[in-house]
Write a protein that holds these residues in place. Structure first.
Motif, PDB file in Angstrom:
ATOM      1  N   ALA A 187       0.245   0.996   0.421  1.00  0.00           N
ATOM      2  CA  ALA A 187      -0.259   0.527   1.716  1.00  0.00           C
ATOM      3  C   ALA A 187      -0.217   1.646   2.761  1.00  0.00           C
ATOM      4  CB  ALA A 187       0.547  -0.681   2.184  1.00  0.00           C
ATOM      5  N   ASP A 245      -1.156  -3.654  -2.166  1.00  0.00           N
ATOM      6  CA  ASP A 245      -0.782  -4.913  -1.530  1.00  0.00           C
ATOM      7  C   ASP A 245      -1.990  -5.787  -1.178  1.00  0.00           C
ATOM      8  OD1 ASP A 245       1.845  -4.093  -1.654  1.00  0.00           O
ATOM      9  OD2 ASP A 245       1.887  -3.335   0.394  1.00  0.00           O
ATOM     10  N   LYS A 250      -3.497  -6.096  -5.854  1.00  0.00           N
ATOM     11  CA  LYS A 250      -2.486  -6.884  -6.570  1.00  0.00           C
ATOM     12  C   LYS A 250      -2.989  -7.311  -7.941  1.00  0.00           C
ATOM     13  CE  LYS A 250      -0.165  -8.817  -2.527  1.00  0.00           C
ATOM     14  NZ  LYS A 250      -0.013  -9.987  -1.671  1.00  0.00           N
TER      15      LYS A 250
END
Length: 162
Positions: A111, A127, A132
């Motif tokens: 991130a 993230d 994900k």
């Protein structure tokens, strides 16, 4: 502060971009400090909006510098990949969007790295919804991402490289 000890994994390119951004912010801070000094010397009681703006700008730059320094202090540059053949941080992935029938090439990053501008490829944060679902996938696997608006997107991993 628990987050201060949390390691941040960055690609070599991402680390260098963050370092360059920090250098640019340091230059901006020097300029903001000079402008603030001028405002303080020429300011009369009736016109303090310029002074307040200069103070606010300097504080914003200082906060950004603190954030960048913290990230770089906790950074580990990703050198090797334990799960060869699977998507992990630093992977450059070609995804086929099964809905639009278009391919896109992205790099999966942390991130902290995803927010830094520049670089040759679009970045996907680990993230993010796509990130994900993408982590640990192998070539040929398909997956579905649920978007905030209730829609779904289906992707297929076409290739993975490092």
């Amino acid at each position: 502060m628990a987050q201060a000890t949390r390691q941040v994994k960055l690609t070599r390119e991402g680390f260098e971009r963050l370092q360059k951004t920090l250098d640019q912010e340091m230059n901006r801070l020097a300029e903001a400090t000079r402008i603030l000094q001028e405002q303080m010397e020429t300011n009369s009681d009736t016109e303090d909006t310029g002074l307040e703006d200069a103070k606010r700008e300097k504080m914003n730059i200082e906060a950004r510098i603190d954030e960048l320094e913290d990230t770089l202090a906790r950074a580990t540059v990703i050198e090797d990949h334990e799960n060869e053949g699977r998507v992990e941080l630093g992977a450059i992935v070609v995804l086929a969007n099964e809905t639009t029938k278009k391919d896109m090439k992205v790099q999966v990053v942390s991130a902290a790295e995803a927010t830094v501008t520049g670089g040759s490829l679009p970045r996907v944060s680990e993230d993010s919804p796509v990130g994900k679902e993408l982590m640990n996938r192998k070539k040929g696997e398909t997956f579905v991402v649920n978007l905030d608006n209730g829609k779904q997107m289906k992707y297929k991993v076409k290739s993975i490289e490092y």
